[in-house]
Scaffold this motif. Structure first.
Motif, mmCIF file in Angstrom:
data_model
loop_
_atom_site.group_PDB
_atom_site.id
_atom_site.type_symbol
_atom_site.label_atom_id
_atom_site.label_comp_id
_atom_site.label_asym_id
_atom_site.label_seq_id
_atom_site.Cartn_x
_atom_site.Cartn_y
_atom_site.Cartn_z
ATOM 1 N N VAL A 28 0.836 -1.204 0.000
ATOM 2 C CA VAL A 28 0.000 0.000 0.000
ATOM 3 C C VAL A 28 0.871 1.255 0.000
ATOM 4 O O VAL A 28 0.613 2.201 -0.753
ATOM 5 N N ILE A 31 2.570 1.819 -3.516
ATOM 6 C CA ILE A 31 1.620 2.238 -4.545
ATOM 7 C C ILE A 31 1.093 3.641 -4.249
ATOM 8 O O ILE A 31 0.946 4.465 -5.148
ATOM 9 N N SER A 56 -7.762 5.580 -7.191
ATOM 10 C CA SER A 56 -8.217 4.183 -7.121
ATOM 11 C C SER A 56 -7.908 3.436 -8.413
ATOM 12 O O SER A 56 -7.499 2.270 -8.384
ATOM 13 N N ALA A 59 -4.123 2.397 -8.455
ATOM 14 C CA ALA A 59 -3.786 1.192 -7.692
ATOM 15 C C ALA A 59 -4.088 -0.061 -8.507
ATOM 16 O O ALA A 59 -3.271 -0.989 -8.566
ATOM 17 N N LEU A 60 -5.258 -0.090 -9.164
ATOM 18 C CA LEU A 60 -5.650 -1.267 -9.936
ATOM 19 C C LEU A 60 -4.764 -1.443 -11.161
ATOM 20 O O LEU A 60 -4.362 -2.565 -11.496
ATOM 21 N N MET A 63 -1.504 -2.961 -10.274
ATOM 22 C CA MET A 63 -1.582 -4.427 -10.112
ATOM 23 C C MET A 63 -1.675 -5.111 -11.473
ATOM 24 O O MET A 63 -1.042 -6.147 -11.695
#
Lengths: 75, 86
Positions: A28, A31, A56, A59-60, A63
């Protein structure tokens, strides 16, 4: 460490949980650091909706990118 | 949390509960120290463009907002990553 403590199942589980928690915190933090740089220009008294969605999404996508990198590595 | 008083060396005749508490306290402190380090870097970069002979009120309020927003950003990232298990 005491041999008894080292075999204590409660302790073993506790350490495993704390390790997972620490690793999640590290992900966390990393990122958040990158996404802050990308999404926030000047800190205001609250986030605009575009700043919030940028964060948001960021972050995705980070990944998604990780998966891509791992796949590439295996080729 | 009081970190100024000496604590017994880990594992020397401590109960598992006391040991777990001690480990958690140390982990929490380490996390907090790292967070403060990060905030210093990020907020200095965003808020102190041209360092003057003192912090202006504009710079000070920017720093306050920066800390609040960064904490909020951390929450947004955490929820984004962990509320849906992908």
């Amino acid at each position: 460490m005491d041999r008894d403590l080292a075999n204590n199942p409660q302790l073993i589980q506790f350490l495993s949980q704390e390790k997972e928690r620490a690793m999640a915190n590290e992900v966390v933090a990393k990122i958040t650091s990158s996404c802050w740089d990308k999404c926030v220009d000047k800190p205001g008294s609250k986030f605009s909706s575009s700043e919030s969605s940028c964060l948001s999404n960021c972050a995705l996508r980070y990944m998604d990118m990780t998966m891509l990198i791992m796949k590439r590595f295996q080729q | 949390m009081d970190f100024s008083s000496p604590s017994p060396p880990m594992g020397s005749g401590q109960s598992p509960e006391a040991l777990m508490e001690q480990v958690q306290a140390q982990l929490a402190q380490a996390y907090m120290e790292e967070l403060v380090e990060t905030l210093r870097g990020k907020c200095f970069d965003k808020c102190i463009a041209k360092p003057g002979s003192s912090l202006s009120s504009g710079e000070s309020s920017c720093v306050s907002r920066c800390v609040d927003r960064y904490m909020e950003a951390t929450g947004i990232i955490r929820r984004s990553l962990f509320s849906q298990q992908r």
